[in-house]
Design a protein around this motif. Structure first.
Motif, mmCIF file in Angstrom:
data_model
loop_
_atom_site.group_PDB
_atom_site.id
_atom_site.type_symbol
_atom_site.label_atom_id
_atom_site.label_comp_id
_atom_site.label_asym_id
_atom_site.label_seq_id
_atom_site.Cartn_x
_atom_site.Cartn_y
_atom_site.Cartn_z
ATOM 1 N N SER A 1 0.880 -1.170 0.000
ATOM 2 C CA SER A 1 0.000 0.000 0.000
ATOM 3 C C SER A 1 0.916 1.217 0.000
ATOM 4 O O SER A 1 2.133 1.066 0.097
ATOM 5 N N PRO A 2 0.347 2.395 -0.071
ATOM 6 C CA PRO A 2 1.217 3.586 -0.017
ATOM 7 C C PRO A 2 1.947 3.748 1.322
ATOM 8 O O PRO A 2 2.914 4.489 1.403
ATOM 9 N N VAL A 3 1.506 3.037 2.362
ATOM 10 C CA VAL A 3 2.135 3.200 3.680
ATOM 11 C C VAL A 3 2.700 1.915 4.274
ATOM 12 O O VAL A 3 3.239 1.941 5.378
ATOM 13 N N PHE A 4 2.601 0.791 3.565
ATOM 14 C CA PHE A 4 3.140 -0.481 4.071
ATOM 15 C C PHE A 4 3.948 -1.179 2.978
ATOM 16 O O PHE A 4 3.586 -1.139 1.808
ATOM 17 N N ALA A 5 5.026 -1.836 3.424
ATOM 18 C CA ALA A 5 5.854 -2.629 2.499
ATOM 19 C C ALA A 5 6.403 -3.822 3.270
ATOM 20 O O ALA A 5 6.577 -3.767 4.492
ATOM 21 N N ILE A 6 6.680 -4.893 2.523
ATOM 22 C CA ILE A 6 7.277 -6.097 3.106
ATOM 23 C C ILE A 6 8.622 -6.320 2.434
ATOM 24 O O ILE A 6 8.738 -6.239 1.212
ATOM 25 N N ALA A 7 9.629 -6.596 3.255
ATOM 26 C CA ALA A 7 10.970 -6.901 2.741
ATOM 27 C C ALA A 7 11.351 -8.306 3.199
ATOM 28 O O ALA A 7 11.238 -8.630 4.382
ATOM 29 N N ASP A 8 11.754 -9.137 2.262
ATOM 30 C CA ASP A 8 12.254 -10.493 2.545
ATOM 31 C C ASP A 8 13.692 -10.569 2.067
ATOM 32 O O ASP A 8 14.047 -9.960 1.056
ATOM 33 N N THR B 1 5.775 6.538 8.211
ATOM 34 C CA THR B 1 5.275 7.502 9.185
ATOM 35 C C THR B 1 6.072 8.787 9.013
ATOM 36 O O THR B 1 7.301 8.754 8.970
ATOM 37 N N ASP B 2 5.393 9.898 8.896
ATOM 38 C CA ASP B 2 6.066 11.198 8.743
ATOM 39 C C ASP B 2 7.133 11.167 7.651
ATOM 40 O O ASP B 2 8.248 11.640 7.850
ATOM 41 N N ASN B 3 6.809 10.572 6.522
ATOM 42 C CA ASN B 3 7.723 10.469 5.372
ATOM 43 C C ASN B 3 8.968 9.636 5.642
ATOM 44 O O ASN B 3 9.949 9.726 4.908
ATOM 45 N N ASN B 4 8.949 8.846 6.695
ATOM 46 C CA ASN B 4 10.054 7.923 6.981
ATOM 47 C C ASN B 4 9.509 6.503 7.003
ATOM 48 O O ASN B 4 8.418 6.262 7.507
ATOM 49 N N TRP B 5 10.286 5.591 6.482
ATOM 50 C CA TRP B 5 9.910 4.175 6.510
ATOM 51 C C TRP B 5 10.598 3.531 7.701
ATOM 52 O O TRP B 5 11.810 3.673 7.867
ATOM 53 N N ARG B 6 9.829 2.824 8.522
ATOM 54 C CA ARG B 6 10.362 2.173 9.711
ATOM 55 C C ARG B 6 9.801 0.759 9.824
ATOM 56 O O ARG B 6 8.670 0.487 9.436
ATOM 57 N N ILE B 7 10.618 -0.125 10.415
ATOM 58 C CA ILE B 7 10.204 -1.513 10.635
ATOM 59 C C ILE B 7 9.243 -1.534 11.822
ATOM 60 O O ILE B 7 9.565 -1.021 12.893
ATOM 61 N N ILE B 8 8.084 -2.154 11.612
ATOM 62 C CA ILE B 8 7.136 -2.315 12.715
ATOM 63 C C ILE B 8 7.052 -3.772 13.155
ATOM 64 O O ILE B 8 6.577 -4.058 14.244
ATOM 65 N N HIS B 9 7.515 -4.679 12.281
ATOM 66 C CA HIS B 9 7.534 -6.105 12.623
ATOM 67 C C HIS B 9 8.726 -6.765 11.936
ATOM 68 O O HIS B 9 8.954 -6.555 10.751
ATOM 69 N N ASP B 10 9.443 -7.577 12.703
ATOM 70 C CA ASP B 10 10.641 -8.262 12.202
ATOM 71 C C ASP B 10 10.562 -9.719 12.623
ATOM 72 O O ASP B 10 10.463 -10.015 13.807
#
Length: 177
Positions: free
Chosen positions: A131-138, A161-170
């Motif tokens: 989505s415009p606000v979520f991404a998954i990295a493998d 969040t606030d134009n920064n991408w941060r990990i919310i789940h690892d």
């Protein structure tokens, strides 16, 4: 202009000046709306592939900054890639940790020296915006240390969040040696 017929007089008048102004305004507004609608139809829709590339590039930049911080021995810098929130989760093996501070403490306990940290590399990285606000990295991770080279896989969920991408789940796994 009065029109006289017999005993009665009728006045047939031109529309008043006020009515002319109202009609002109209505016509102007309708024409403006049609023009705006036509102009918006000419503007191309945003290219989803280009947006996905921008998201993937931003997520990749976070991971590259994390790798660089790790390789400098900077766990706090590495943790800047995670959302600083109580809702941040980290799963490894049979353990689930909640909260940015808890994850930071885990890293500091586990990697308490530069030798323990080794040199981190990420490989086989796949980033999928969902989505415009979520991404998954493998991908794969590997530490190169003097006496061993632990490695494994990871799946990271990023949130913008606030134009920064941060990990919310690892979720990180280790391969069996």
């Amino acid at each position: 202009m009065p029109l006289v017929t017999g005993q009665f007089s009728y006045v047939i008048s031109e529309p008043t000046v006020g009515m002319n102004c109202v009609r002109h305004r209505i016509v102007f507004l309708l024409a403006s709306c049609l023009l705006a609608l036509g102009a918006s139809a000419c503007v191309p829709a945003p290219d989803p592939a280009k947006n996905d590339e921008q998201i993937a590039g931003a997520v990749r930049a976070v991971m590259e900054a994390q790798q660089a911080a790790w390789n400098r021995g900077d766990i706090e810098g590495f943790m800047q890639g995670y959302e600083r929130a109580e809702t941040t989760t980290f799963v490894s093996g049979d353990q689930l940790m909640r909260g940015w501070q808890t994850v930071l403490e885990r890293y500091k306990d586990r990697y308490n020296s530069r030798e323990q940290m080794g040199t981190l590399t990420f490989s086989e990285l796949t980033i999928r915006p969902i989505s415009p606000v979520f991404a998954i990295a493998d991908g794969r991770w590997q530490l190169t240390r003097i006496n061993d080279a632990p490695r494994g896989r990871f799946t990271l969920v990023f949130r913008r969040t606030d134009n920064n991408w941060r990990i919310i789940h690892d979720t990180t796994t280790s391969a069996t040696p």
